[in-house]
Design an enzyme around this catalytic site. Structure first.
Site, short mmCIF file in Angstrom:
data_model
loop_
_atom_site.label_atom_id
_atom_site.label_comp_id
_atom_site.label_asym_id
_atom_site.label_seq_id
_atom_site.Cartn_x
_atom_site.Cartn_y
_atom_site.Cartn_z
N TYR A 54 0.84 -1.21 0.00
CA TYR A 54 0.00 0.00 0.00
C TYR A 54 0.86 1.24 0.00
CZ TYR A 54 -4.21 -2.64 1.01
OH TYR A 54 -5.26 -3.50 0.93
N ASP A 147 13.20 17.94 -0.61
CA ASP A 147 13.07 16.99 0.50
C ASP A 147 14.35 17.04 1.33
OD1 ASP A 147 10.79 16.17 -0.80
OD2 ASP A 147 11.63 14.29 -1.55
N CYS A 381 2.67 -17.59 -7.53
CA CYS A 381 3.15 -17.65 -6.14
C CYS A 381 2.01 -17.96 -5.18
CB CYS A 381 3.91 -16.38 -5.78
SG CYS A 381 5.15 -16.72 -4.51
N LEU A 382 1.51 -16.98 -4.43
CA LEU A 382 0.37 -17.26 -3.57
C LEU A 382 -0.81 -17.78 -4.41
CD1 LEU A 382 -0.84 -17.06 -0.69
CD2 LEU A 382 -1.64 -14.79 -1.29
N MET A 384 -0.60 -19.81 -6.89
CA MET A 384 -0.43 -21.26 -7.04
C MET A 384 -0.80 -21.96 -5.73
SD MET A 384 2.91 -23.66 -7.77
CE MET A 384 3.27 -24.91 -6.52
N GLN A 385 -0.40 -21.38 -4.62
CA GLN A 385 -0.70 -22.00 -3.33
C GLN A 385 -2.22 -22.09 -3.13
OE1 GLN A 385 1.62 -19.67 -0.54
NE2 GLN A 385 3.57 -20.41 -1.36
N GLU A 405 0.85 -21.05 6.52
CA GLU A 405 0.98 -19.60 6.67
C GLU A 405 -0.28 -19.03 7.33
OE1 GLU A 405 1.69 -17.42 3.00
OE2 GLU A 405 1.70 -15.49 4.04
N ARG A 462 8.07 -18.08 1.16
CA ARG A 462 8.56 -18.94 2.23
C ARG A 462 7.99 -20.35 2.15
NH1 ARG A 462 7.54 -14.17 4.88
NH2 ARG A 462 9.45 -13.19 5.63
N HIS A 507 7.84 -15.97 -9.89
CA HIS A 507 7.25 -14.71 -10.38
C HIS A 507 7.68 -14.44 -11.83
CE1 HIS A 507 5.45 -13.23 -6.64
NE2 HIS A 507 6.44 -13.88 -6.05
N GLU A 509 6.40 -12.56 -13.89
CA GLU A 509 6.15 -11.16 -14.29
C GLU A 509 7.41 -10.30 -14.24
OE1 GLU A 509 5.17 -12.56 -11.49
OE2 GLU A 509 4.96 -11.15 -9.82
N1 GLN Z 1 2.88 -15.85 1.20
C1 GLN Z 1 3.37 -16.90 0.37
C2 GLN Z 1 4.72 -17.42 0.83
O1 GLN Z 1 5.38 -16.78 1.59
C3 GLN Z 1 3.44 -16.44 -1.08
C4 GLN Z 1 4.40 -15.32 -1.31
C5 GLN Z 1 4.19 -14.63 -2.63
O2 GLN Z 1 3.15 -14.75 -3.25
N2 GLN Z 1 5.16 -13.86 -3.05
O3 GLN Z 1 5.13 -18.49 0.44
#
Ligand code: GLN
Length: 540
Positions: A54, A147, A381-382, A384-385, A405, A462, A507, A509
């Site tokens: 954010y 600044d 990443c997440l 895929m999880q 997690e 992780r 990743h 991307e």
């Molecule tokens: N939170 C998940 C992990 O730590 C995925 C991390 C992510 O999407 N970059 O494995």
């Protein structure tokens, strides 16, 4: 001798300094020069790795595992020089280096001060990027002139011409000339003030790049040149580009910026060849198709949180002459509305990476819908999880399957931390970071799409697929089509029965470029185009 270009920004933030710096880098590379890009960030965090998306947008990961500012993503998309941990420094990193030296007694009892110790450290971070095979280093300074925290960086770059010769340095300052509707006039005063502040510090910009909403006219250009003490031909206007960020270099070429830089730095450079780039712009301007891709995430309202993913989707669109319409959907809202409503009319679903539990159930529900309704799905990443969790719950009937997690009380930890693996793969902390090899299974969608049998992709996570469940997944129709070379880690999963269902632990991307779209994004958008045609054959 390496030449150094410094890019500073004035008047307001968010002027697109990163994009402009990347475009300058691109033009010089196109003229045959070897370029290195660098960003200096005046904040105190050691790197953006622990900052909230954010606050800071996406964390951009390099091959060497550095977690960097998202401007480095622009650099990699526009230029080809390698980026490493030396390509992004923060105030925090500089102070850390100096304090560590002080603790080791390297300053021989001297009082350690901002000038010269911090500024010397900054100078060496900049100069270290030069070398016999580097023609130009472009250093972009984060923040805006005025600044307080940017001052040591400005002092350091002020000194560099004294060390390496004025003729080897070039200062580019990016400012804004606003249009005041009430007065029906463009205002040059903020630019004059900003350059005035730079000159007080001892920096006289050589080139001004002026962002404007509309063309500024000769009179204003002349006024800026005179009041800012810059040659008129070195005042370059950069009129807002509404269609695509990839139009920025063209505007700079039309204003002869590349030649100006080459002349001012006394360099010998080749002819500019932008043909391939302009062909791409043509495809962007005249798309033949359209697809809608839903991105379901947690930081959807922050435009920069999934920056590289949005860019990669666009790149894939360019190669298919398709306009990719991205529908950003907040995962929690999807859960409230239900996937039938939230995902109505989409041609593909992408679930990006992320951390923490919020929004997980919405993402899982979206994936269930895409899997069962045969909508192309791409998980990252997440993402895929979540695809693994969804499959465990709904195809394997493993009730309450989850990632450790999010809960440590699940009976089916299909995603978990692999303690043994951690010691081998994880650099430093607990995060698996940077480029890692992956072997692709014969006959798989992944192998066909990459057209390769092994690849390297960047990681930042992780948790991993729990290998204890491998057989159950295979039996029920989810394949592990990409593995670490030792065969232990699942890097890619896919469902061969589905038109296009693929998810990756890494990743992709971070490796897509406008002229070289990432194969997985290209394949995904192609599948989405097919879905679109089947869905509405006459609407194209
Ligand atoms: N939170 C998940 C992990 O730590 C995925 C991390 C992510 O999407 N970059 O494995």
């Amino acid at each position: 001798m390496t030449k150094h270009i410094f890019v500073t920004g004035g008047v307001v933030s968010s002027l697109g300094k990163g994009l402009t710096s990347a475009s300058v880098g691109m033009l010089l590379e196109q003229r045959g020069l070897s370029v290195r890009m660098q960003k200096l960030d005046p904040y105190i965090n050691v790197d953006p790795g622990t900052m909230s998306p954010y606050q800071h947008g996406e964390v951009y990961v390099l091959d060497d595992g550095s977690e960097t500012d998202l401007d480095l993503g622009h650099y990699e998309r526009f230029t080809n020089g390698p980026l490493t941990s030396g390509s992004n420094f923060t105030t925090g990193q500089i102070y850390l280096k100096v304090i560590e030296k002080e603790r080791r007694g390297e300053y021989l009892g001297k009082t350690v001060q901002v000038v010269p110790h911090i500024t010397n450290e900054i100078k060496s971070c900049i100069l270290d990027l030069g070398g016999p095979d580097v023609d130009v280093v472009i250093t972009e300074l984060g923040g805006t002139i005025g600044d307080i925290e940017g001052l040591p960086f400005l002092e350091a770059i002020r000194q560099i011409p004294l060390d390496i010769g004025k003729e080897n340095c070039l200062f580019i300052h990016l400012t804004l000339v606003p249009y005041l509707r009430a007065a029906r006039e463009m205002k040059t005063k903020p630019t004059q003030h900003s350059v005035g502040q730079l000159r007080q510090i001892g920096i006289q910009p050589d080139i001004l790049i002026v962002r404007t909403e509309r063309e500024m006219g000769q009179e204003n250009l002349e006024k800026i040149a005179m009041f800012c003490n810059v040659e008129k031909k070195a005042v370059i206007e950069e009129v807002d580009k509404t269609l695509s960020i990839y139009e920025v270099p063209q505007g700079l070429v039309e204003n002869k910026l590349d030649q100006l830089i080459v002349n001012k730095l006394g360099m010998v450079a080749g002819r500019l060849d932008m043909q391939e780039w302009y062909d791409m712009l043509n495809r962007i301007r005249h798309p033949e198709h359209e697809v809608t891709i839903a991105v379901v995430g947690k930081y959807i309202e922050h435009r920069d949180a999934y920056k590289s993913i949005y860019e990669s989707l666009d790149h894939a669109g360019f190669s298919h002459a398709a306009r990719v319409i991205i529908k950003r959907i907040e995962a929690e809202e999807l859960l409230e509305q239900g996937p039938e409503v939230a995902l109505a009319g989409i041609d593909g679903l992408l679930i990006p990476g992320g951390f923490g539990m919020r929004g997980i159930e919405g993402k899982i529900e979206a994936i269930r819908y895409a899997r069962q309704c045969e909508i192309p799905f791409f998980g990252i990443c997440l993402g895929m999880q979540c695809a693994v969790i969804e499959f465990a719950r709904n195809a394997l009937n493993l009730d309450g399957a989850n990632s450790t997690e999010f809960t440590d009380s699940t009976h089916h930890p299909v995603i978990c931390m692999l303690e043994e693996q951690k010691k081998i793969t994880y650099k430093g902390g607990t995060m698996r970071l940077g480029a890692q090899p992956c072997v692709l299974e014969e006959g798989s969608l992944a192998r066909r799409t990459y057209n390769a049998d092994s690849i390297e992709e960047r990681h930042r996570h992780r948790y991993e697929f729990n290998p204890e469940y491998k057989k159950q997944f295979l039996d029920a129709g989810m394949n592990i089509s990409g593995k670490s070379p030792n065969g232990l880690l699942a890097e890619i999963v896919e469902i061969p029965e589905h038109p296009w269902f693929l998810a990756v632990q890494f990743h992709p991307e971070f490796k897509s470029k406008p002229l070289r779209p990432h194969p997985l994004f290209r394949g995904f958008v192609e599948a989405a185009l097919e879905h679109h045609q089947q869905r509405a054959p006459v609407s194209v």
